[in-house]
Write a protein that holds these residues in place. Structure first.
Motif, PDB file in Angstrom:
ATOM      1  N   ILE A  36       0.870  -1.180   0.000  1.00 29.01           N
ATOM      2  CA  ILE A  36       0.000   0.000   0.000  1.00 29.01           C
ATOM      3  C   ILE A  36       0.903   1.225   0.000  1.00 29.01           C
ATOM      4  O   ILE A  36       1.755   1.387   0.880  1.00 29.01           O
ATOM      5  CB  ILE A  36      -0.927   0.034   1.228  1.00 29.01           C
ATOM      6  N   GLU A  37       0.703   2.094  -0.975  1.00 28.20           N
ATOM      7  CA  GLU A  37       1.575   3.255  -1.155  1.00 28.20           C
ATOM      8  C   GLU A  37       0.852   4.544  -0.808  1.00 28.20           C
ATOM      9  O   GLU A  37      -0.318   4.741  -1.161  1.00 28.20           O
ATOM     10  CB  GLU A  37       2.042   3.303  -2.609  1.00 28.20           C
ATOM     11  N   ASP A  38       1.533   5.423  -0.117  1.00 26.11           N
ATOM     12  CA  ASP A  38       1.021   6.759   0.177  1.00 26.11           C
ATOM     13  C   ASP A  38       1.171   7.618  -1.078  1.00 26.11           C
ATOM     14  O   ASP A  38       2.294   7.886  -1.506  1.00 26.11           O
ATOM     15  CB  ASP A  38       1.813   7.357   1.341  1.00 26.11           C
ATOM     16  N   PRO A  39       0.068   8.061  -1.702  1.00 24.11           N
ATOM     17  CA  PRO A  39       0.173   8.856  -2.940  1.00 24.11           C
ATOM     18  C   PRO A  39       0.883  10.185  -2.742  1.00 24.11           C
ATOM     19  O   PRO A  39       1.412  10.751  -3.705  1.00 24.11           O
ATOM     20  CB  PRO A  39      -1.291   9.080  -3.343  1.00 24.11           C
ATOM     21  N   GLY A  40       0.891  10.681  -1.503  1.00 22.93           N
ATOM     22  CA  GLY A  40       1.508  11.974  -1.245  1.00 22.93           C
ATOM     23  C   GLY A  40       3.013  11.919  -1.105  1.00 22.93           C
ATOM     24  O   GLY A  40       3.680  12.959  -1.132  1.00 22.93           O
ATOM     25  N   SER A  41       3.575  10.717  -0.938  1.00 22.84           N
ATOM     26  CA  SER A  41       5.033  10.591  -0.807  1.00 22.84           C
ATOM     27  C   SER A  41       5.597   9.452  -1.641  1.00 22.84           C
ATOM     28  O   SER A  41       6.809   9.336  -1.791  1.00 22.84           O
ATOM     29  CB  SER A  41       5.406  10.344   0.660  1.00 22.84           C
ATOM     30  N   ARG A  42       4.696   8.599  -2.167  1.00 18.32           N
ATOM     31  CA  ARG A  42       5.077   7.387  -2.901  1.00 18.32           C
ATOM     32  C   ARG A  42       5.876   6.420  -2.031  1.00 18.32           C
ATOM     33  O   ARG A  42       6.671   5.623  -2.532  1.00 18.32           O
ATOM     34  CB  ARG A  42       5.845   7.735  -4.176  1.00 18.32           C
ATOM     35  N   GLN A  43       5.660   6.498  -0.748  1.00 18.95           N
ATOM     36  CA  GLN A  43       6.305   5.580   0.175  1.00 18.95           C
ATOM     37  C   GLN A  43       5.351   4.449   0.541  1.00 18.95           C
ATOM     38  O   GLN A  43       4.162   4.678   0.793  1.00 18.95           O
ATOM     39  CB  GLN A  43       6.740   6.320   1.449  1.00 18.95           C
ATOM     40  N   ILE A  44       5.858   3.222   0.580  1.00 19.09           N
ATOM     41  CA  ILE A  44       5.067   2.069   1.010  1.00 19.09           C
ATOM     42  C   ILE A  44       4.981   2.089   2.530  1.00 19.09           C
ATOM     43  O   ILE A  44       6.005   2.200   3.215  1.00 19.09           O
ATOM     44  CB  ILE A  44       5.707   0.764   0.507  1.00 19.09           C
ATOM     45  N   PHE A  45       3.757   2.006   3.049  1.00 15.56           N
ATOM     46  CA  PHE A  45       3.606   2.084   4.495  1.00 15.56           C
ATOM     47  C   PHE A  45       2.824   0.911   5.087  1.00 15.56           C
ATOM     48  O   PHE A  45       2.678   0.818   6.313  1.00 15.56           O
ATOM     49  CB  PHE A  45       2.927   3.405   4.893  1.00 15.56           C
ATOM     50  N   ALA A  46       2.327  -0.018   4.246  1.00 17.56           N
ATOM     51  CA  ALA A  46       1.592  -1.176   4.764  1.00 17.56           C
ATOM     52  C   ALA A  46       1.494  -2.237   3.680  1.00 17.56           C
ATOM     53  O   ALA A  46       1.812  -1.979   2.505  1.00 17.56           O
ATOM     54  CB  ALA A  46       0.195  -0.767   5.235  1.00 17.56           C
ATOM     55  N   HIS A  47       1.066  -3.438   4.068  1.00 17.02           N
ATOM     56  CA  HIS A  47       0.852  -4.552   3.134  1.00 17.02           C
ATOM     57  C   HIS A  47      -0.453  -5.254   3.484  1.00 17.02           C
ATOM     58  O   HIS A  47      -0.875  -5.262   4.652  1.00 17.02           O
ATOM     59  CB  HIS A  47       2.012  -5.549   3.191  1.00 17.02           C
ATOM     60  N   CYS A  48      -1.087  -5.841   2.475  1.00 16.17           N
ATOM     61  CA  CYS A  48      -2.324  -6.602   2.669  1.00 16.17           C
ATOM     62  C   CYS A  48      -2.248  -7.925   1.902  1.00 16.17           C
ATOM     63  O   CYS A  48      -1.475  -8.043   0.938  1.00 16.17           O
ATOM     64  CB  CYS A  48      -3.533  -5.799   2.200  1.00 16.17           C
ATOM     65  N   PRO A  49      -3.067  -8.904   2.283  1.00 14.24           N
ATOM     66  CA  PRO A  49      -3.044 -10.200   1.591  1.00 14.24           C
ATOM     67  C   PRO A  49      -3.433 -10.077   0.122  1.00 14.24           C
ATOM     68  O   PRO A  49      -4.405  -9.400  -0.213  1.00 14.24           O
ATOM     69  CB  PRO A  49      -4.075 -11.028   2.362  1.00 14.24           C
ATOM     70  N   ASN A  50      -2.667 -10.763  -0.710  1.00 14.94           N
ATOM     71  CA  ASN A  50      -2.947 -10.774  -2.150  1.00 14.94           C
ATOM     72  C   ASN A  50      -3.745 -12.041  -2.462  1.00 14.94           C
ATOM     73  O   ASN A  50      -3.206 -13.039  -2.943  1.00 14.94           O
ATOM     74  CB  ASN A  50      -1.647 -10.737  -2.941  1.00 14.94           C
ATOM     75  N   ASN A  51      -5.037 -12.002  -2.166  1.00 12.36           N
ATOM     76  CA  ASN A  51      -5.900 -13.150  -2.424  1.00 12.36           C
ATOM     77  C   ASN A  51      -6.032 -13.401  -3.914  1.00 12.36           C
ATOM     78  O   ASN A  51      -6.022 -12.470  -4.721  1.00 12.36           O
ATOM     79  CB  ASN A  51      -7.273 -12.916  -1.800  1.00 12.36           C
ATOM     80  N   ARG A  52      -6.190 -14.679  -4.264  1.00 11.51           N
ATOM     81  CA  ARG A  52      -6.309 -15.083  -5.659  1.00 11.51           C
ATOM     82  C   ARG A  52      -7.592 -15.881  -5.861  1.00 11.51           C
ATOM     83  O   ARG A  52      -8.403 -16.015  -4.945  1.00 11.51           O
ATOM     84  CB  ARG A  52      -5.072 -15.882  -6.071  1.00 11.51           C
ATOM     85  N   LEU A  53      -7.750 -16.412  -7.044  1.00 10.01           N
ATOM     86  CA  LEU A  53      -8.977 -17.113  -7.398  1.00 10.01           C
ATOM     87  C   LEU A  53      -9.318 -18.214  -6.395  1.00 10.01           C
ATOM     88  O   LEU A  53     -10.470 -18.348  -5.979  1.00 10.01           O
ATOM     89  CB  LEU A  53      -8.841 -17.702  -8.806  1.00 10.01           C
ATOM     90  N   GLN A  54      -8.323 -18.980  -5.976  1.00  7.78           N
ATOM     91  CA  GLN A  54      -8.587 -20.107  -5.088  1.00  7.78           C
ATOM     92  C   GLN A  54      -9.010 -19.677  -3.685  1.00  7.78           C
ATOM     93  O   GLN A  54      -9.497 -20.483  -2.903  1.00  7.78           O
ATOM     94  CB  GLN A  54      -7.353 -21.013  -4.984  1.00  7.78           C
ATOM     95  N   ASP A  55      -8.838 -18.399  -3.355  1.00  9.37           N
ATOM     96  CA  ASP A  55      -9.226 -17.906  -2.033  1.00  9.37           C
ATOM     97  C   ASP A  55     -10.696 -17.493  -1.958  1.00  9.37           C
ATOM     98  O   ASP A  55     -11.244 -17.369  -0.865  1.00  9.37           O
ATOM     99  CB  ASP A  55      -8.366 -16.695  -1.651  1.00  9.37           C
ATOM    100  N   VAL A  56     -11.319 -17.258  -3.104  1.00 13.95           N
ATOM    101  CA  VAL A  56     -12.613 -16.572  -3.128  1.00 13.95           C
ATOM    102  C   VAL A  56     -13.742 -17.390  -2.510  1.00 13.95           C
ATOM    103  O   VAL A  56     -14.533 -16.877  -1.699  1.00 13.95           O
ATOM    104  CB  VAL A  56     -12.983 -16.173  -4.571  1.00 13.95           C
ATOM    105  N   ASP A  57     -13.867 -18.650  -2.860  1.00  8.88           N
ATOM    106  CA  ASP A  57     -15.053 -19.430  -2.500  1.00  8.88           C
ATOM    107  C   ASP A  57     -15.299 -19.485  -1.002  1.00  8.88           C
ATOM    108  O   ASP A  57     -16.449 -19.472  -0.548  1.00  8.88           O
ATOM    109  CB  ASP A  57     -14.947 -20.842  -3.061  1.00  8.88           C
ATOM    110  N   GLN A  58     -14.236 -19.550  -0.197  1.00  9.87           N
ATOM    111  CA  GLN A  58     -14.424 -19.643   1.245  1.00  9.87           C
ATOM    112  C   GLN A  58     -15.084 -18.382   1.820  1.00  9.87           C
ATOM    113  O   GLN A  58     -15.834 -18.448   2.795  1.00  9.87           O
ATOM    114  CB  GLN A  58     -13.084 -19.905   1.941  1.00  9.87           C
ATOM    115  N   TYR A  59     -14.844 -17.236   1.182  1.00 11.24           N
ATOM    116  CA  TYR A  59     -15.488 -16.003   1.634  1.00 11.24           C
ATOM    117  C   TYR A  59     -16.987 -16.038   1.330  1.00 11.24           C
ATOM    118  O   TYR A  59     -17.806 -15.589   2.140  1.00 11.24           O
ATOM    119  CB  TYR A  59     -14.826 -14.792   0.963  1.00 11.24           C
ATOM    120  N   VAL A  60     -17.332 -16.564   0.170  1.00 12.34           N
ATOM    121  CA  VAL A  60     -18.748 -16.658  -0.197  1.00 12.34           C
ATOM    122  C   VAL A  60     -19.459 -17.698   0.663  1.00 12.34           C
ATOM    123  O   VAL A  60     -20.575 -17.459   1.146  1.00 12.34           O
ATOM    124  CB  VAL A  60     -18.889 -17.003  -1.691  1.00 12.34           C
ATOM    125  N   GLU A  61     -18.832 -18.821   0.861  1.00 17.57           N
ATOM    126  CA  GLU A  61     -19.453 -19.868   1.678  1.00 17.57           C
ATOM    127  C   GLU A  61     -19.659 -19.405   3.109  1.00 17.57           C
ATOM    128  O   GLU A  61     -20.692 -19.694   3.737  1.00 17.57           O
ATOM    129  CB  GLU A  61     -18.586 -21.129   1.627  1.00 17.57           C
TER     130      GLU A  61
END
Length: 517
Positions: A36-61
């Motif tokens: 996650i990048e701060d647009p005002g400084s272009r500095q990365i200040f956090a990270h989040c999970p990069n879910n993919r296709l195989q991750d989706v169904d468990q959220y729906v279920e």
């Protein structure tokens, strides 16, 4: 300008580098993350999970399991939880605004304004939860009665944009939760942290696991994750805010299984100023309706049509007011316009400006990147002498660029204003009552600002302008949505928004006459 202040929350537990699945904070199955990048400084200040296709169904279920229980909660219970959520968001207002600043690039005053605006939806839909009504009627057959009941539609999906991540999340989720639906939110890759903080507060408010799930992913995986969410057989409703091009793709995805869809898409809003209009009021409204969020809003006024009798007077008024805008990082106290959220916006601005100038437009102010700042900054830009052939006349800008057009007659203004595939919002200023009625009926837009429409005061706009700001009248109690290529369906407003998350069932009853008793 000094370096941006570091991100520090009063409640650090609201900052999550994980998705929310059935009440638990989880990583993607492959343990990959995106920055996650701060647009005002272009500095990365956090990270989040990069879910993919195989991750989706468990959220729906998970959401489906939760829905089977949550739909039985009575309206009063749902309303109480929404009010609890409202209270917790109010208490966390400052922290959520900080996340908005670092994710979107907005000034702090605008971020606080977004939270306040968003809170209106949690409050409004807590009331709407108890106002869902069916009906009973006597049809043409005398001994029959027709009954209509309303029930929650089921698992819902919200695809949320980056320009108003908190407002769009709450506007969509509050309506779904009030109706008795569970919801999965997929935030934009640029702005997942503020949505995750809202979900944390929803858990604290008493919503049970799975009622609100949040799945995060990067830009590369967004198309396939979104497609699976739309096409999953357990999903019954999808709401999307974003570009018209992507909205068309979402609609096609949702045709599989005939999902109910709400699309709030792009706009290229016309802003009409007539010779008899109040120029001071028009200017105050325009300063909000163009420069807020660095021009990155679908309801913004992009094409400003000014009648010849006041054109030469209004242009210097607009330039002088715009010169007072202070561009900078959102944490700086004097900043009144922040960074563009993505670097793609800078390139688009340059393309639109070059096209306009090549076709006779004159740069009245701005026109360049602000290279003295380290983020995605661009000067607020005004181009006069605009014509219908220019790119800005035909495309959504989504940046701090305003085009000024001259017109002679009302008929000419309406024709130019409607000369677009989009129809989200339009605005006009005139003191002629008959003309106001004509414009309301003739302008092709789902929402029309007629001379006024008080907006939330985002900040004490630039020195010399009144704080009694006039502009976009979007509010929880007003139906929000467009026509033409700007989408269909409504968000917010009485009855119509919650209906997007309900189904109707018709029952027919035969009433025996007394003689047969």
């Amino acid at each position: 300008m000094s370096n941006p202040l570091p991100l520090r929350l009063d409640d650090p537990s609201l900052l999550h580098g994980a998705s929310l699945l059935h009440g638990k904070w989880v990583q993607a199955q492959e343990q990959q993350k995106f920055a996650i990048e701060d647009p005002g400084s272009r500095q990365i200040f956090a990270h989040c999970p990069n879910n993919r296709l195989q991750d989706v169904d468990q959220y729906v279920e998970s959401a489906h399991i939760a829905f089977l229980e949550y739909r039985e909660a009575n309206p009063r219970e749902r309303a109480k939880r929404l009010l609890n959520w409202h209270s917790l968001i109010t208490n966390a207002r400052s922290d959520i605004a900080k996340l908005i600043v670092y994710e979107t690039g907005k000034p702090m005053t605008e971020a606080l304004g977004e939270v306040d605006y968003a809170l209106g939806f949690a409050w409004w839909f807590s009331g709407e939860a108890e106002r869902v009504r069916g009906s009973v009627a006597q049809p043409s057959v005398s001994n029959r009665r027709t009954l209509v009941i309303k029930q929650p539609i089921g698992v819902s999906v919200a695809l949320v944009p980056w320009n108003f991540p908190v407002a769009m999340t709450i506007r969509k989720a509050a309506a779904a939760l009030a109706a008795g639906c569970s919801m999965i939110v997929k935030p934009s890759p640029e702005t997942p942290l503020s949505t995750l903080a809202l979900a944390d507060l929803a858990l604290r408010a008493g919503f049970k696991p799975g009622v609100l799930n949040i799945i995060t992913t990067d830009n590369e995986n967004t198309p396939i994750v979104s497609e699976r969410l739309c096409k999953h057989p357990l999903v019954r409703k999808v709401t999307f805010t974003g570009s018209t091009a992507v909205g068309s793709i979402i609609a096609k995805h949702c045709s599989d299984g005939l999902k109910k869809v709400t699309l709030e898409l792009g706009g290229n809003g016309p802003f009409l100023i007539f010779d008899d209009g109040d120029l001071d009021q028009a200017l105050a409204a325009l300063m909000i309706l163009k420069w807020r969020t660095a021009g990155q809003a679908c309801t913004h006024a992009n094409r400003v049509y000014v009648q010849s009798g006041v054109y030469d007077k209004f242009l210097p008024m607009l330039v002088n007011a715009t010169k007072k805008i202070q561009v900078g990082h959102g944490t700086a106290k004097d900043t009144t316009m922040g960074a563009l959220t993505t670097s793609r916006g800078l390139t688009k601005m340059e393309r639109h400006i070059a096209d306009a100038v090549s076709k006779g437009g004159q740069i009245a102010y701005g026109g360049k990147r602000l290279t003295s700042l380290s983020g995605n900054f661009f000067q607020p830009t005004i181009i006069s002498g605009m014509t219908p052939s220019m790119l800005t006349s035909q495309e959504e800008i989504f940046g701090p660029l305003l085009g000024l057009y001259r017109f002679e007659t009302e008929e000419e203004a309406v024709q130019m204003a409607n000369d677009t595939s989009m129809g989200l919002a339009a605005y006009f200023f005139t003191k002629d009552t008959s003309r106001s009625w004509r414009l309301l009926e003739s302008l092709e837009a789902g929402m029309i600002g007629m001379n006024t429409g008080k907006a939330t005061i985002i900040h004490p706009i630039y020195t010399g302008l009144s704080q009694n700001i006039l502009g976009n009248a979007s509010a929880a109690e007003s139906p929000f949505g467009g026509i033409k290529s700007s989408g269909y369906g409504k968000e917010a407003g009485k009855d119509v928004a919650i209906e997007e998350y309900l189904i109707s069932k018709t029952g027919t009853l035969t009433v025996d006459p007394i003689s047969k008793l």
